[in-house]
Design a protein around this motif. Structure first.
Motif, PDB file in Angstrom:
ATOM      1  N   ALA A  96       0.826  -1.217   0.000  1.00 60.30           N
ATOM      2  CA  ALA A  96       0.000   0.000   0.000  1.00 60.30           C
ATOM      3  C   ALA A  96       0.856   1.260   0.000  1.00 60.30           C
ATOM      4  CB  ALA A  96      -0.931   0.002   1.211  1.00 60.30           C
ATOM      5  N   ALA A  97       2.097   1.151   0.471  1.00 64.49           N
ATOM      6  CA  ALA A  97       2.979   2.317   0.567  1.00 64.49           C
ATOM      7  C   ALA A  97       3.858   2.518  -0.666  1.00 64.49           C
ATOM      8  CB  ALA A  97       3.877   2.188   1.798  1.00 64.49           C
ATOM      9  N   LEU A  98       3.849   1.547  -1.597  1.00 66.95           N
ATOM     10  CA  LEU A  98       4.788   1.591  -2.721  1.00 66.95           C
ATOM     11  C   LEU A  98       4.101   1.707  -4.071  1.00 66.95           C
ATOM     12  CD1 LEU A  98       7.227  -1.246  -1.597  1.00 66.95           C
ATOM     13  CD2 LEU A  98       7.545   1.221  -1.358  1.00 66.95           C
ATOM     14  N   PRO A  99       4.684   2.516  -4.962  1.00 69.66           N
ATOM     15  CA  PRO A  99       4.140   2.578  -6.320  1.00 69.66           C
ATOM     16  C   PRO A  99       4.338   1.236  -7.022  1.00 69.66           C
ATOM     17  CG  PRO A  99       6.246   3.723  -6.203  1.00 69.66           C
ATOM     18  CD  PRO A  99       5.889   3.316  -4.802  1.00 69.66           C
ATOM     19  N   ARG A 100       3.522   0.947  -7.976  1.00 76.33           N
ATOM     20  CA  ARG A 100       3.537  -0.281  -8.769  1.00 76.33           C
ATOM     21  C   ARG A 100       3.144  -1.518  -7.964  1.00 76.33           C
ATOM     22  NH1 ARG A 100       9.154  -0.197 -11.639  1.00 76.33           N
ATOM     23  NH2 ARG A 100       9.666   1.177  -9.943  1.00 76.33           N
ATOM     24  N   TRP A 101       2.985  -1.405  -6.669  1.00 76.33           N
ATOM     25  CA  TRP A 101       2.560  -2.518  -5.827  1.00 76.33           C
ATOM     26  C   TRP A 101       1.218  -2.217  -5.163  1.00 76.33           C
ATOM     27  CZ3 TRP A 101       5.127  -7.056  -5.786  1.00 76.33           C
ATOM     28  CH2 TRP A 101       6.394  -7.052  -6.354  1.00 76.33           C
ATOM     29  N   ARG A 102       0.806  -0.978  -5.209  1.00 75.56           N
ATOM     30  CA  ARG A 102      -0.423  -0.579  -4.522  1.00 75.56           C
ATOM     31  C   ARG A 102      -1.650  -1.345  -5.020  1.00 75.56           C
ATOM     32  NH1 ARG A 102      -2.122   4.788  -1.911  1.00 75.56           N
ATOM     33  NH2 ARG A 102      -4.275   4.290  -1.506  1.00 75.56           N
ATOM     34  N   TRP A 103      -1.641  -1.713  -6.289  1.00 74.24           N
ATOM     35  CA  TRP A 103      -2.790  -2.450  -6.835  1.00 74.24           C
ATOM     36  C   TRP A 103      -2.987  -3.783  -6.102  1.00 74.24           C
ATOM     37  CZ3 TRP A 103      -2.493  -7.258  -9.090  1.00 74.24           C
ATOM     38  CH2 TRP A 103      -1.214  -7.710  -9.427  1.00 74.24           C
ATOM     39  N   LEU A 104      -1.892  -4.414  -5.657  1.00 71.54           N
ATOM     40  CA  LEU A 104      -2.021  -5.650  -4.887  1.00 71.54           C
ATOM     41  C   LEU A 104      -2.640  -5.385  -3.517  1.00 71.54           C
ATOM     42  CD1 LEU A 104       1.235  -7.649  -5.645  1.00 71.54           C
ATOM     43  CD2 LEU A 104      -1.112  -8.396  -6.017  1.00 71.54           C
ATOM     44  N   ALA A 105      -2.278  -4.256  -2.910  1.00 72.93           N
ATOM     45  CA  ALA A 105      -2.883  -3.887  -1.630  1.00 72.93           C
ATOM     46  C   ALA A 105      -4.378  -3.640  -1.810  1.00 72.93           C
ATOM     47  CB  ALA A 105      -2.194  -2.659  -1.049  1.00 72.93           C
ATOM     48  N   LEU A 106      -4.731  -3.009  -2.896  1.00 72.10           N
ATOM     49  CA  LEU A 106      -6.150  -2.771  -3.171  1.00 72.10           C
ATOM     50  C   LEU A 106      -6.879  -4.086  -3.436  1.00 72.10           C
ATOM     51  CD1 LEU A 106      -5.841   0.415  -5.418  1.00 72.10           C
ATOM     52  CD2 LEU A 106      -6.573   0.297  -3.018  1.00 72.10           C
ATOM     53  N   ALA A 107      -6.229  -5.003  -4.135  1.00 73.36           N
ATOM     54  CA  ALA A 107      -6.823  -6.323  -4.385  1.00 73.36           C
ATOM     55  C   ALA A 107      -7.028  -7.075  -3.073  1.00 73.36           C
ATOM     56  CB  ALA A 107      -5.940  -7.136  -5.330  1.00 73.36           C
ATOM     57  N   GLY A 108      -6.153  -6.823  -2.102  1.00 71.88           N
ATOM     58  CA  GLY A 108      -6.275  -7.477  -0.801  1.00 71.88           C
ATOM     59  C   GLY A 108      -7.492  -7.037  -0.014  1.00 71.88           C
ATOM     60  N   ARG A 109      -8.131  -5.959  -0.442  1.00 74.76           N
ATOM     61  CA  ARG A 109      -9.352  -5.480   0.223  1.00 74.76           C
ATOM     62  C   ARG A 109     -10.603  -6.216  -0.253  1.00 74.76           C
ATOM     63  NH1 ARG A 109      -8.687   1.079   0.078  1.00 74.76           N
ATOM     64  NH2 ARG A 109      -6.796   1.186   1.332  1.00 74.76           N
ATOM     65  N   VAL A 110     -10.504  -6.913  -1.361  1.00 73.03           N
ATOM     66  CA  VAL A 110     -11.645  -7.673  -1.864  1.00 73.03           C
ATOM     67  C   VAL A 110     -11.962  -8.762  -0.831  1.00 73.03           C
ATOM     68  CG1 VAL A 110     -12.408  -9.256  -3.696  1.00 73.03           C
ATOM     69  CG2 VAL A 110     -11.070  -7.219  -4.275  1.00 73.03           C
ATOM     70  N   PRO A 111     -13.226  -8.929  -0.498  1.00 78.33           N
ATOM     71  CA  PRO A 111     -13.570  -9.940   0.517  1.00 78.33           C
ATOM     72  C   PRO A 111     -12.968 -11.313   0.184  1.00 78.33           C
ATOM     73  CG  PRO A 111     -15.491  -8.619  -0.002  1.00 78.33           C
ATOM     74  CD  PRO A 111     -14.417  -8.219  -0.983  1.00 78.33           C
ATOM     75  N   GLY A 112     -12.262 -11.866   1.156  1.00 80.33           N
ATOM     76  CA  GLY A 112     -11.650 -13.182   0.999  1.00 80.33           C
ATOM     77  C   GLY A 112     -10.250 -13.160   0.414  1.00 80.33           C
ATOM     78  N   ALA A 113      -9.835 -12.037  -0.188  1.00 85.90           N
ATOM     79  CA  ALA A 113      -8.528 -11.974  -0.841  1.00 85.90           C
ATOM     80  C   ALA A 113      -7.382 -12.061   0.167  1.00 85.90           C
ATOM     81  CB  ALA A 113      -8.404 -10.707  -1.680  1.00 85.90           C
ATOM     82  N   ALA A 114      -7.469 -11.345   1.264  1.00 85.93           N
ATOM     83  CA  ALA A 114      -6.401 -11.386   2.273  1.00 85.93           C
ATOM     84  C   ALA A 114      -6.294 -12.791   2.866  1.00 85.93           C
ATOM     85  CB  ALA A 114      -6.643 -10.348   3.366  1.00 85.93           C
ATOM     86  N   TRP A 115      -7.409 -13.441   3.075  1.00 88.79           N
ATOM     87  CA  TRP A 115      -7.415 -14.812   3.583  1.00 88.79           C
ATOM     88  C   TRP A 115      -6.693 -15.726   2.599  1.00 88.79           C
ATOM     89  CZ3 TRP A 115      -9.273 -19.395   1.647  1.00 88.79           C
ATOM     90  CH2 TRP A 115      -9.337 -20.478   2.546  1.00 88.79           C
ATOM     91  N   LEU A 116      -7.003 -15.596   1.316  1.00 86.79           N
ATOM     92  CA  LEU A 116      -6.360 -16.414   0.281  1.00 86.79           C
ATOM     93  C   LEU A 116      -4.865 -16.102   0.195  1.00 86.79           C
ATOM     94  CD1 LEU A 116      -6.660 -18.486  -1.981  1.00 86.79           C
ATOM     95  CD2 LEU A 116      -7.223 -16.590  -3.522  1.00 86.79           C
ATOM     96  N   MET A 117      -4.505 -14.829   0.297  1.00 87.69           N
ATOM     97  CA  MET A 117      -3.090 -14.447   0.275  1.00 87.69           C
ATOM     98  C   MET A 117      -2.343 -15.066   1.450  1.00 87.69           C
ATOM     99  SD  MET A 117      -3.275 -10.451  -0.788  1.00 87.69           S
ATOM    100  CE  MET A 117      -3.604  -9.920  -2.458  1.00 87.69           C
ATOM    101  N   GLU A 118      -2.963 -15.080   2.624  1.00 88.80           N
ATOM    102  CA  GLU A 118      -2.327 -15.673   3.808  1.00 88.80           C
ATOM    103  C   GLU A 118      -2.134 -17.173   3.616  1.00 88.80           C
ATOM    104  OE1 GLU A 118      -0.454 -16.278   7.349  1.00 88.80           O
ATOM    105  OE2 GLU A 118      -0.864 -14.340   6.429  1.00 88.80           O
ATOM    106  N   ARG A 119      -3.130 -17.862   3.084  1.00 89.89           N
ATOM    107  CA  ARG A 119      -3.009 -19.310   2.852  1.00 89.89           C
ATOM    108  C   ARG A 119      -1.922 -19.592   1.823  1.00 89.89           C
ATOM    109  NH1 ARG A 119      -5.303 -18.068   6.461  1.00 89.89           N
ATOM    110  NH2 ARG A 119      -6.956 -19.058   7.601  1.00 89.89           N
ATOM    111  N   THR A 120      -1.839 -18.768   0.798  1.00 87.61           N
ATOM    112  CA  THR A 120      -0.793 -18.927  -0.218  1.00 87.61           C
ATOM    113  C   THR A 120       0.581 -18.687   0.393  1.00 87.61           C
ATOM    114  OG1 THR A 120      -2.353 -18.206  -1.931  1.00 87.61           O
ATOM    115  CG2 THR A 120      -0.007 -18.132  -2.486  1.00 87.61           C
ATOM    116  N   TYR A 121       0.692 -17.680   1.251  1.00 93.34           N
ATOM    117  CA  TYR A 121       1.961 -17.396   1.921  1.00 93.34           C
ATOM    118  C   TYR A 121       2.372 -18.569   2.811  1.00 93.34           C
ATOM    119  CZ  TYR A 121       5.501 -15.081   4.740  1.00 93.34           C
ATOM    120  OH  TYR A 121       6.669 -14.773   5.382  1.00 93.34           O
ATOM    121  N   ARG A 122       1.435 -19.151   3.531  1.00 94.18           N
ATOM    122  CA  ARG A 122       1.753 -20.303   4.384  1.00 94.18           C
ATOM    123  C   ARG A 122       2.235 -21.487   3.545  1.00 94.18           C
ATOM    124  NH1 ARG A 122      -2.989 -20.412   9.017  1.00 94.18           N
ATOM    125  NH2 ARG A 122      -2.592 -18.304   9.781  1.00 94.18           N
ATOM    126  N   LEU A 123       1.653 -21.681   2.379  1.00 91.99           N
ATOM    127  CA  LEU A 123       2.111 -22.733   1.471  1.00 91.99           C
ATOM    128  C   LEU A 123       3.535 -22.442   1.007  1.00 91.99           C
ATOM    129  CD1 LEU A 123       1.381 -25.309  -0.083  1.00 91.99           C
ATOM    130  CD2 LEU A 123       0.523 -23.828  -1.910  1.00 91.99           C
TER     131      LEU A 123
END
Length: 154
Positions: A96-123
């Motif tokens: 959210a603080a960086l250019p060219r990466w902010r779109w991923l932070a915005l995508a993380g606001r979609v319901p369920g997206a942060a949960w999916l990102m966390e599960r992917t990170y754990r994998l």
């Protein structure tokens, strides 16, 4: 006597807030490469710096209530409010603080997206030791490689 309104959060002026601090594993070749990308970017807000702290450095003071092993095991960011974030939430705060990466932070606001990102990170964390070994082979032979925790379980 003055009181704060119950439903409104107290706002801290930007000049009094902490910098966003990325706590990363500088002994990990994957982490070093990724942090190198982030370091090359200027924060979206010039008055809101992003700092980087290598927690593999034994001389680095750690945030209260944490251990070096805990911080090396997962990606962490200390937010501008002092809150320690981990995993997907830490990535979202940094992006959210960086250019060219902010779109991923915005995508993380979609319901369920942060949960999916966390599960992917754990994998990813399960595969991290094998990926680290592969990445170490790609490092130049003269690179100083810390070995204190490079084979530690993640």
């Amino acid at each position: 006597m003055m009181t704060e309104p119950v439903n409104e959060p107290v706002k801290v002026p930007a000049k009094d807030s902490l910098p966003l601090t990325v706590l990363y594993d500088g002994a990990c070749p994957l982490c070093r490469r990724e942090i190198g990308i982030y370091r090359g970017l200027q924060p979206l807000q010039s008055d809101a710096p992003v700092c980087f702290a290598d927690v593999s450095d034994e001389t680095l003071a750690l945030p209260p209530g944490t251990t070096r092993q805990q911080l090396l095991a997962r990606f962490h960011v200390r937010g501008r409010d002092g809150e320690l974030l981990s995993g997907a939430q830490a990535f979202l705060a940094l992006w959210a603080a960086l250019p060219r990466w902010r779109w991923l932070a915005l995508a993380g606001r979609v319901p369920g997206a942060a949960w999916l990102m966390e599960r992917t990170y754990r994998l990813f964390l399960r595969w991290r030791p094998a990926l680290q070994r592969w990445a170490f082979r790609l490092d130049p032979p003269d690179l100083d490689r810390p070995s204190s925790h490079d084979n530690a379980p993640r």
